[in-house]
Design a protein around this motif. Structure first.
Motif, PDB file in Angstrom:
ATOM      1  N   PRO A 161       0.815  -1.213   0.000  1.00  0.00           N
ATOM      2  CA  PRO A 161       0.000   0.000   0.000  1.00  0.00           C
ATOM      3  C   PRO A 161       0.847   1.260   0.000  1.00  0.00           C
ATOM      4  O   PRO A 161       1.810   1.370   0.729  1.00  0.00           O
ATOM      5  CB  PRO A 161      -0.802  -0.118   1.313  1.00  0.00           C
ATOM      6  CG  PRO A 161       0.029  -0.997   2.177  1.00  0.00           C
ATOM      7  CD  PRO A 161       0.737  -1.948   1.257  1.00  0.00           C
ATOM      8  N   LEU A 162       0.463   2.196  -0.851  1.00  0.00           N
ATOM      9  CA  LEU A 162       1.125   3.488  -0.891  1.00  0.00           C
ATOM     10  C   LEU A 162       0.238   4.569  -0.285  1.00  0.00           C
ATOM     11  O   LEU A 162       0.449   5.747  -0.538  1.00  0.00           O
ATOM     12  CB  LEU A 162       1.458   3.843  -2.355  1.00  0.00           C
ATOM     13  CG  LEU A 162       2.502   2.950  -3.027  1.00  0.00           C
ATOM     14  CD1 LEU A 162       2.689   3.365  -4.474  1.00  0.00           C
ATOM     15  CD2 LEU A 162       3.820   3.013  -2.297  1.00  0.00           C
ATOM     16  N   ASP A 163      -0.789   4.144   0.470  1.00  0.00           N
ATOM     17  CA  ASP A 163      -1.693   5.134   1.042  1.00  0.00           C
ATOM     18  C   ASP A 163      -0.960   5.982   2.070  1.00  0.00           C
ATOM     19  O   ASP A 163       0.028   5.544   2.674  1.00  0.00           O
ATOM     20  CB  ASP A 163      -2.906   4.450   1.672  1.00  0.00           C
ATOM     21  CG  ASP A 163      -2.529   3.534   2.812  1.00  0.00           C
ATOM     22  OD1 ASP A 163      -2.372   4.029   3.940  1.00  0.00           O
ATOM     23  OD2 ASP A 163      -2.381   2.327   2.569  1.00  0.00           O
ATOM     24  N   PRO A 164      -1.402   7.197   2.295  1.00  0.00           N
ATOM     25  CA  PRO A 164      -0.677   8.128   3.166  1.00  0.00           C
ATOM     26  C   PRO A 164      -0.613   7.690   4.618  1.00  0.00           C
ATOM     27  O   PRO A 164       0.334   8.039   5.318  1.00  0.00           O
ATOM     28  CB  PRO A 164      -1.470   9.438   3.008  1.00  0.00           C
ATOM     29  CG  PRO A 164      -2.806   9.032   2.500  1.00  0.00           C
ATOM     30  CD  PRO A 164      -2.591   7.813   1.674  1.00  0.00           C
ATOM     31  N   VAL A 165      -1.597   6.937   5.096  1.00  0.00           N
ATOM     32  CA  VAL A 165      -1.572   6.493   6.491  1.00  0.00           C
ATOM     33  C   VAL A 165      -0.394   5.549   6.714  1.00  0.00           C
ATOM     34  O   VAL A 165       0.397   5.711   7.656  1.00  0.00           O
ATOM     35  CB  VAL A 165      -2.901   5.804   6.863  1.00  0.00           C
ATOM     36  CG1 VAL A 165      -2.868   5.339   8.310  1.00  0.00           C
ATOM     37  CG2 VAL A 165      -4.072   6.746   6.642  1.00  0.00           C
ATOM     38  N   ALA A 202      -4.681  14.194  11.229  1.00  0.00           N
ATOM     39  CA  ALA A 202      -5.544  15.077  10.446  1.00  0.00           C
ATOM     40  C   ALA A 202      -6.399  14.277   9.466  1.00  0.00           C
ATOM     41  O   ALA A 202      -7.587  14.585   9.270  1.00  0.00           O
ATOM     42  CB  ALA A 202      -4.703  16.105   9.700  1.00  0.00           C
ATOM     43  N   LEU A 203      -5.819  13.253   8.841  1.00  0.00           N
ATOM     44  CA  LEU A 203      -6.610  12.398   7.950  1.00  0.00           C
ATOM     45  C   LEU A 203      -7.677  11.637   8.724  1.00  0.00           C
ATOM     46  O   LEU A 203      -8.815  11.485   8.264  1.00  0.00           O
ATOM     47  CB  LEU A 203      -5.696  11.420   7.219  1.00  0.00           C
ATOM     48  CG  LEU A 203      -4.787  11.975   6.121  1.00  0.00           C
ATOM     49  CD1 LEU A 203      -3.981  10.853   5.495  1.00  0.00           C
ATOM     50  CD2 LEU A 203      -5.586  12.708   5.065  1.00  0.00           C
ATOM     51  N   LEU A 204      -7.310  11.142   9.894  1.00  0.00           N
ATOM     52  CA  LEU A 204      -8.267  10.394  10.707  1.00  0.00           C
ATOM     53  C   LEU A 204      -9.416  11.286  11.164  1.00  0.00           C
ATOM     54  O   LEU A 204     -10.556  10.837  11.296  1.00  0.00           O
ATOM     55  CB  LEU A 204      -7.551   9.780  11.913  1.00  0.00           C
ATOM     56  CG  LEU A 204      -8.241   8.617  12.627  1.00  0.00           C
ATOM     57  CD1 LEU A 204      -8.526   7.486  11.658  1.00  0.00           C
ATOM     58  CD2 LEU A 204      -7.379   8.120  13.771  1.00  0.00           C
ATOM     59  N   ASN A 205      -9.122  12.551  11.386  1.00  0.00           N
ATOM     60  CA  ASN A 205     -10.174  13.486  11.786  1.00  0.00           C
ATOM     61  C   ASN A 205     -11.215  13.703  10.694  1.00  0.00           C
ATOM     62  O   ASN A 205     -12.329  14.160  10.977  1.00  0.00           O
ATOM     63  CB  ASN A 205      -9.569  14.835  12.173  1.00  0.00           C
ATOM     64  CG  ASN A 205      -8.891  14.794  13.526  1.00  0.00           C
ATOM     65  OD1 ASN A 205      -9.255  14.008  14.398  1.00  0.00           O
ATOM     66  ND2 ASN A 205      -7.881  15.630  13.716  1.00  0.00           N
ATOM     67  N   LEU A 648     -10.579  11.094   1.961  1.00  0.00           N
ATOM     68  CA  LEU A 648     -10.026  11.724   3.163  1.00  0.00           C
ATOM     69  C   LEU A 648      -8.940  12.733   2.803  1.00  0.00           C
ATOM     70  O   LEU A 648      -8.854  13.815   3.388  1.00  0.00           O
ATOM     71  CB  LEU A 648      -9.466  10.659   4.107  1.00  0.00           C
ATOM     72  CG  LEU A 648     -10.460   9.663   4.698  1.00  0.00           C
ATOM     73  CD1 LEU A 648      -9.734   8.666   5.589  1.00  0.00           C
ATOM     74  CD2 LEU A 648     -11.543  10.373   5.484  1.00  0.00           C
ATOM     75  N   VAL A 649      -8.081  12.364   1.836  1.00  0.00           N
ATOM     76  CA  VAL A 649      -7.013  13.276   1.409  1.00  0.00           C
ATOM     77  C   VAL A 649      -7.597  14.534   0.800  1.00  0.00           C
ATOM     78  O   VAL A 649      -7.147  15.653   1.081  1.00  0.00           O
ATOM     79  CB  VAL A 649      -6.070  12.561   0.426  1.00  0.00           C
ATOM     80  CG1 VAL A 649      -5.085  13.544  -0.182  1.00  0.00           C
ATOM     81  CG2 VAL A 649      -5.318  11.445   1.123  1.00  0.00           C
ATOM     82  N   LEU A 650      -8.613  14.363  -0.041  1.00  0.00           N
ATOM     83  CA  LEU A 650      -9.238  15.534  -0.673  1.00  0.00           C
ATOM     84  C   LEU A 650      -9.925  16.421   0.361  1.00  0.00           C
ATOM     85  O   LEU A 650      -9.887  17.652   0.260  1.00  0.00           O
ATOM     86  CB  LEU A 650     -10.231  15.074  -1.737  1.00  0.00           C
ATOM     87  CG  LEU A 650      -9.613  14.342  -2.943  1.00  0.00           C
ATOM     88  CD1 LEU A 650     -10.701  13.891  -3.905  1.00  0.00           C
ATOM     89  CD2 LEU A 650      -8.604  15.228  -3.650  1.00  0.00           C
ATOM     90  N   ARG A 651     -10.564  15.799   1.350  1.00  0.00           N
ATOM     91  CA  ARG A 651     -11.171  16.602   2.428  1.00  0.00           C
ATOM     92  C   ARG A 651     -10.107  17.354   3.210  1.00  0.00           C
ATOM     93  O   ARG A 651     -10.306  18.512   3.598  1.00  0.00           O
ATOM     94  CB  ARG A 651     -11.947  15.684   3.372  1.00  0.00           C
ATOM     95  CG  ARG A 651     -13.191  15.061   2.788  1.00  0.00           C
ATOM     96  CD  ARG A 651     -13.793  14.063   3.779  1.00  0.00           C
ATOM     97  NE  ARG A 651     -14.704  13.130   3.135  1.00  0.00           N
ATOM     98  CZ  ARG A 651     -15.163  12.029   3.717  1.00  0.00           C
ATOM     99  NH1 ARG A 651     -14.779  11.739   4.956  1.00  0.00           N
ATOM    100  NH2 ARG A 651     -15.987  11.225   3.063  1.00  0.00           N
ATOM    101  N   TYR A 652      -8.983  16.686   3.448  1.00  0.00           N
ATOM    102  CA  TYR A 652      -7.875  17.328   4.170  1.00  0.00           C
ATOM    103  C   TYR A 652      -7.358  18.529   3.385  1.00  0.00           C
ATOM    104  O   TYR A 652      -7.124  19.608   3.955  1.00  0.00           O
ATOM    105  CB  TYR A 652      -6.772  16.294   4.386  1.00  0.00           C
ATOM    106  CG  TYR A 652      -5.440  16.871   4.811  1.00  0.00           C
ATOM    107  CD1 TYR A 652      -5.221  17.303   6.115  1.00  0.00           C
ATOM    108  CD2 TYR A 652      -4.392  16.972   3.898  1.00  0.00           C
ATOM    109  CE1 TYR A 652      -3.995  17.831   6.498  1.00  0.00           C
ATOM    110  CE2 TYR A 652      -3.166  17.490   4.275  1.00  0.00           C
ATOM    111  CZ  TYR A 652      -2.973  17.913   5.568  1.00  0.00           C
ATOM    112  OH  TYR A 652      -1.763  18.437   5.939  1.00  0.00           O
ATOM    113  N   ASN A 659      -8.858  27.050   5.467  1.00  0.00           N
ATOM    114  CA  ASN A 659      -8.180  27.681   6.604  1.00  0.00           C
ATOM    115  C   ASN A 659      -7.017  28.562   6.179  1.00  0.00           C
ATOM    116  O   ASN A 659      -6.332  29.133   7.032  1.00  0.00           O
ATOM    117  CB  ASN A 659      -7.673  26.605   7.566  1.00  0.00           C
ATOM    118  CG  ASN A 659      -8.816  25.839   8.211  1.00  0.00           C
ATOM    119  OD1 ASN A 659      -9.939  26.337   8.306  1.00  0.00           O
ATOM    120  ND2 ASN A 659      -8.533  24.619   8.645  1.00  0.00           N
ATOM    121  N   GLY A 660      -6.740  28.612   4.890  1.00  0.00           N
ATOM    122  CA  GLY A 660      -5.649  29.452   4.409  1.00  0.00           C
ATOM    123  C   GLY A 660      -4.283  28.862   4.661  1.00  0.00           C
ATOM    124  O   GLY A 660      -3.284  29.579   4.702  1.00  0.00           O
TER     125      GLY A 660
END
Length: 665
Positions: A161-165, A202-205, A648-652, A659-660
């Motif tokens: 897996p190359l997922d960010p987590v 942050a991704l988990l949130n 999740l990545v796109l939401r992040y 938030n700028g």
């Protein structure tokens, strides 16, 4: 179009203001001509947006500067652009799209002209800055196809897996190791490790359902297929404590631990009552389990006994019964033979031995020793087993020699060996009570304090190493003086009738004992005086050295220890509940994966099951080789998991945009 290209186009369209062709040409010419002064002049009259604009070739000025061949000139241009607001994130995304890692590492962290070992260290640090960047980790996942394909031990295809987590947890462990190796930049590597931890949290949130949390926990790590807590297990292995202690992870873990026994989840009193019932009425509980397991294995009562929480509480309850038997044994000991309670203790020890061997076989050596409670259980069993081996061996020899009276016991050569076995037993009892503390890790009120106690003991151990050499130095000094005094008195004063008795420490052991108890106020200054004429200087030297010992050891070292403990508790208390949740998750995962329901001493029955399987294998002619079952990951499940993480990545990214927050934060 790839996700990274879409993101680059979005940035170019929305976040970067247009740049007139004249200014673009001037800035590009200054970089291509390697004219630093001209670039500084142009930057002074340019805005930050001008430096981050995409030029006609589709690149940024920072990326263009990274293509300069000469290292010293390239570093100067990159430094000038970064110092005046050039956005590293845009360049990172551009390089990720083009897989241009070499220019990417050049652009990150260039601080001037460096050579030699420093250049290598800075280049390594810059490389890890890039790899630990949330932009790089997220965009690399978005542009990847499915993962890196490889073959497992069965020859079937699997995907890494190359997922960010996964990558962030893996990078967190790498950065912690680098902080230990490259200690000159340990602070920088620890900051990068915190960035990786923060990115995963942050991704988990961004999860909006239990299903999304479950998909995060399921991944392929290693050669075997994953379980539903494989990512959590991997995060524990990589010491990603913020991810493990996140409320979402704890909530999902509790759902599995208290599955089918929700009445135990929120009530501490119910757990205490169940533990007491298990310790007193375990034969009844065992019969209930046996009946339902044989007759109604799918009944909710039968499933209740398989819940990790129930198995843990039953094990804890029976362990309290074991400690109670040890207390009785300490009150009523029979010297020449074993009483009934001693045989009960022996049955528990056999059960604990079976449990340790079973865990070693099920989890493997590395996983087994990664738990402090397992190491403590192994040490406890080793001391008890050593006692029984020594005691029974000595007793067999003494019985063969016809020893039956107290006089014969005291005079037999193995009498001291039996006393040694009792000392080994005493250490085993002490370790058994210490091991009982590991069960308190599940308590939300006692568990955090237990974790703080263990960490402070580690700090005390570090201090003890320093204090040991001070203590040993003074002990050797006293020994030398007393040895010289005794030798001189033996040579010159052997005929003196009023010579003092040998109360002084004439060897190293006596010196250590003398000054050790002096730390606690047990002091007799007469032991440091030498009244014989001609040895007065030794008395003065003794008192001077002992005074220095009190200043160095008592006044300074012990007060230093108190200060260390205060500082340690203040440091530990800042992340007290994070550390406790991390350790509790590690403990619960062990009980989720732990096979079998029966606790010691009933788990001895597993031995008969193992023996029957061995004979069955031998009868079938296949030998005793263990059958390895490697599950394959469902491609649809993995694809669904990938899509969830992509969302999740796109939401992040969207939240950061609102938030700028800059991409290169």
């Amino acid at each position: 179009m790839e996700a990274t290209s879409i993101l680059l186009q979005t940035i170019g369209d929305e976040d970067v203001s247009p740049l007139n062709k004249k200014r673009e040409r001037e800035l590009c010419d200054a970089i291509e001509e390697q004219d630093l002064e001209k670039l500084k002049f142009l930057i002074s009259s340019s805005s930050t947006e001008d430096l981050n604009h995409f030029i006609s070739s589709g690149k940024t000025l920072l990326l263009l500067a990274g293509e300069i061949t000469e290292e010293s000139v390239r570093n100067d241009f990159i430094k000038e652009l970064l110092n005046n607001g050039a956005d590293l994130g845009v360049t990172l995304l551009h390089d990720i799209r083009d897989s241009n890692v070499e220019i990417l590492t050049r652009c990150n962290g260039s601080n001037g002209i460096v050579t030699g070992k420093l250049a290598s260290a800075l280049h390594l640090l810059s490389t890890y800055r890039v790899r630990a960047s949330p932009v790089y980790i997220a965009a690399s996942f978005l542009r990847s196809d499915f993962g890196a394909r490889r073959r497992n031990s069965t020859g079937s295809a699997s995907f890494v897996p190359l997922d960010p987590v996964y990558r962030a947890c893996q990078m967190n462990q790498t950065l912690r190791n680098m902080a230990k190796q490259e200690y000159e930049f340990s602070k920088e590597y620890e900051e990068l490790s915190d960035i990786c931890n923060g990115f995963v949290v942050a991704l988990l949130n961004e999860c909006r359902s239990m299903e999304e949390i479950q998909y995060i926990m399921q991944t392929n790590v290693g050669e075997t297929a994953s379980c539903k807590f494989k990512m959590l297990e991997f995060a524990i292995k990589t010491k990603s404590d913020k991810f493990v202690s996140h409320p979402y992870c704890q909530l999902l873990l509790d759902a599995e631990v208290y599955k089918g026994v929700s009445f135990l989840e929120r009530s501490t009193w119910n757990q205490v009552l169940f533990t007491l019932l298990a310790s007193v009425l375990f034969p009844v509980l065992f019969l209930i389990w046996l009946v339902f397991e044989c007759c109604c294995p799918n009944h909710k009562i039968a499933k209740m006994f398989h819940a990790p929480c129930v198995r843990f509480l039953i094990y804890c309850g029976l362990y309290q019964l074991f400690l109670f038997l040890l207390i009785i044994t300490s009150w009523a000991s029979v010297y020449s033979h074993y009483a009934f309670n001693d045989w009960l203790v022996l049955s528990f020890i056999i059960g604990l031995l079976v449990d340790v061997i079973k865990d070693l076989y099920d989890f493997g050596i590395r996983s087994f020793f990664s738990h402090v409670s397992n190491r403590m259980a192994l040490a406890t069993v080793v001391f008890f087993v050593s006692h029984y081996i020594i005691w029974w061996s000595a007793w067999a020899v003494m019985s063969r020699d016809g020893v039956h009276s107290p006089e014969h016991y005291a005079n037999h050569e193995l009498h001291d060996i039996m006393l040694v076995s009792e000392g080994v037993l005493a250490i085993g009892i002490l370790l058994a009570f210490f091991h009982n503390l590991s069960f308190m890790q599940a308590s939300s009120s006692i568990g955090p304090l237990l974790g703080a106690f263990v960490e402070m003991m580690y700090d005390v151990g570090k201090f003890a190493l320093y204090f040991f050499f001070i203590f040993l130095g003074f002990a050797v000094s006293f020994t030398k003086l007393y040895t010289q005094y005794l030798a001189g008195r033996s040579y010159f004063l052997s005929q003196v009738e009023n010579a003092t008795s040998e109360r002084h420490a004439g060897n190293l052991g006596e010196s250590i004992s003398e000054i050790f108890w002096a730390l606690f106020g047990e002091l007799d200054r007469d032991n440091f005086r030498v009244p014989e004429k001609g040895f007065e200087i030794l008395t003065i030297a003794n008192l001077i050295i002992f005074g220095a010992f009190n200043i160095a050891a008592v006044l300074v070292a012990l007060n230093m220890l108190i200060a260390i403990l205060n500082e340690s508790y203040s440091r530990i208390s800042e992340k007290l509940y994070t550390s406790w949740r991390f350790l509790r998750a590690k403990m619960w995962l062990r009980w989720i994966q732990k096979k079998g329901v029966l606790p010691p001493p009933i788990n001895v029955l597993y031995v008969f099951g193992a023996v029957s399987r061995v004979f069955k294998h031998l009868a079938s002619g296949r030998g005793c080789a263990a059958e390895e079952s490697i599950e394959t990951t469902d491609p649809e499940t993995e694809e669904k998991r990938r899509e969830v993480i992509r969302q999740l990545v796109l939401r992040y990214q969207e939240r950061n945009k609102k938030n700028g927050t800059k991409l290169n934060e």
